[in-house]
Motif scaffolding. Structure first.
Motif, PDB file in Angstrom:
ATOM      1  N   ASP A 133      26.217  -2.284   2.175  1.00 34.98           N
ATOM      2  CA  ASP A 133      26.749  -1.841   0.888  1.00 34.98           C
ATOM      3  C   ASP A 133      27.069  -0.362   0.853  1.00 34.98           C
ATOM      4  O   ASP A 133      27.339   0.177  -0.198  1.00 34.98           O
ATOM      5  N   ILE A 164      34.364  -3.316  -5.683  1.00 35.36           N
ATOM      6  CA  ILE A 164      33.674  -3.191  -4.395  1.00 35.36           C
ATOM      7  C   ILE A 164      34.438  -3.948  -3.307  1.00 35.36           C
ATOM      8  O   ILE A 164      34.647  -3.436  -2.210  1.00 35.36           O
ATOM      9  N   ASN A 165      34.859  -5.159  -3.626  1.00 33.31           N
ATOM     10  CA  ASN A 165      35.543  -5.987  -2.635  1.00 33.31           C
ATOM     11  C   ASN A 165      36.916  -5.455  -2.253  1.00 33.31           C
ATOM     12  O   ASN A 165      37.411  -5.746  -1.168  1.00 33.31           O
ATOM     13  N   THR A 166      37.547  -4.694  -3.110  1.00 29.69           N
ATOM     14  CA  THR A 166      38.875  -4.155  -2.805  1.00 29.69           C
ATOM     15  C   THR A 166      38.828  -2.711  -2.343  1.00 29.69           C
ATOM     16  O   THR A 166      39.874  -2.121  -2.080  1.00 29.69           O
ATOM     17  N   SER A 167      37.633  -2.151  -2.208  1.00 32.37           N
ATOM     18  CA  SER A 167      37.523  -0.774  -1.732  1.00 32.37           C
ATOM     19  C   SER A 167      37.917  -0.725  -0.265  1.00 32.37           C
ATOM     20  O   SER A 167      37.857  -1.727   0.442  1.00 32.37           O
ATOM     21  N   ALA A 197      32.418  -6.244  -9.011  1.00 33.83           N
ATOM     22  CA  ALA A 197      32.534  -6.983  -7.748  1.00 33.83           C
ATOM     23  C   ALA A 197      33.933  -6.834  -7.170  1.00 33.83           C
ATOM     24  O   ALA A 197      34.101  -6.626  -5.963  1.00 33.83           O
ATOM     25  N   GLU A 198      34.924  -6.900  -8.023  1.00 30.56           N
ATOM     26  CA  GLU A 198      36.311  -6.739  -7.563  1.00 30.56           C
ATOM     27  C   GLU A 198      36.553  -5.326  -7.021  1.00 30.56           C
ATOM     28  O   GLU A 198      37.206  -5.152  -5.990  1.00 30.56           O
ATOM     29  N   ALA A 244      35.477  -2.406   2.229  1.00 31.51           N
ATOM     30  CA  ALA A 244      34.907  -3.693   1.833  1.00 31.51           C
ATOM     31  C   ALA A 244      34.574  -4.566   3.029  1.00 31.51           C
ATOM     32  O   ALA A 244      33.714  -5.427   2.953  1.00 31.51           O
ATOM     33  N   GLU A 245      35.232  -4.342   4.163  1.00 32.78           N
ATOM     34  CA  GLU A 245      34.966  -5.164   5.334  1.00 32.78           C
ATOM     35  C   GLU A 245      33.684  -4.780   6.055  1.00 32.78           C
ATOM     36  O   GLU A 245      33.242  -5.487   6.937  1.00 32.78           O
ATOM     37  N   THR A 295      32.823   2.507  -7.607  1.00 31.37           N
ATOM     38  CA  THR A 295      33.193   1.687  -8.767  1.00 31.37           C
ATOM     39  C   THR A 295      33.215   2.520 -10.044  1.00 31.37           C
ATOM     40  O   THR A 295      32.822   3.677 -10.054  1.00 31.37           O
TER      41      THR A 295
END
Length: 96
Positions: free
Chosen positions: A32, A21-24, A18-19, A27-28, A54
């Motif tokens: 997906d 993906i969210n920091t890629s 999750a981290e 992510a905004e 990931t």
């Protein structure tokens, strides 16, 4: 075969994924997947799924290559065989 070498602490976990993906960089984006221009075809876009950004990617790629690819081939061959059999039956009775 490699069960003795498996380290459960050395594989990606949900929190880490999750981290990642969210920091890629994308992510905004709402979905997906992100669109990336292919180098050889600049006008076409290739869809990149979230997992591909990931540490889970090599595991899924291996699963696809070692298991799913063979499974898809077997399924296609089965459908092809059924199609041929149905065409032969239709030809015998003239049911087109």
């Amino acid at each position: 075969a490699n069960c003795d070498k498996f380290d459960p602490d050395g594989v990606p976990n949900l929190k880490d994924l999750a981290e990642e993906i969210n920091t890629s960089p994308v992510a905004e984006q709402k979905d997906d997947a992100m669109d990336v221009s292919e180098t050889d075809k600049p006008n076409k876009k290739q869809k990149i799924e979230a997992y591909q950004r990931t540490s889970l990617k090599p595991y899924i790629d291996g699963f696809e290559k070692k298991f799913l690819k063979g499974l898809y081939k077997t399924i296609r061959e089965g459908f092809k065989k059924i199609s041929i059999e149905n065409q032969e039956k239709a030809a015998m009775v003239g049911d087109w």
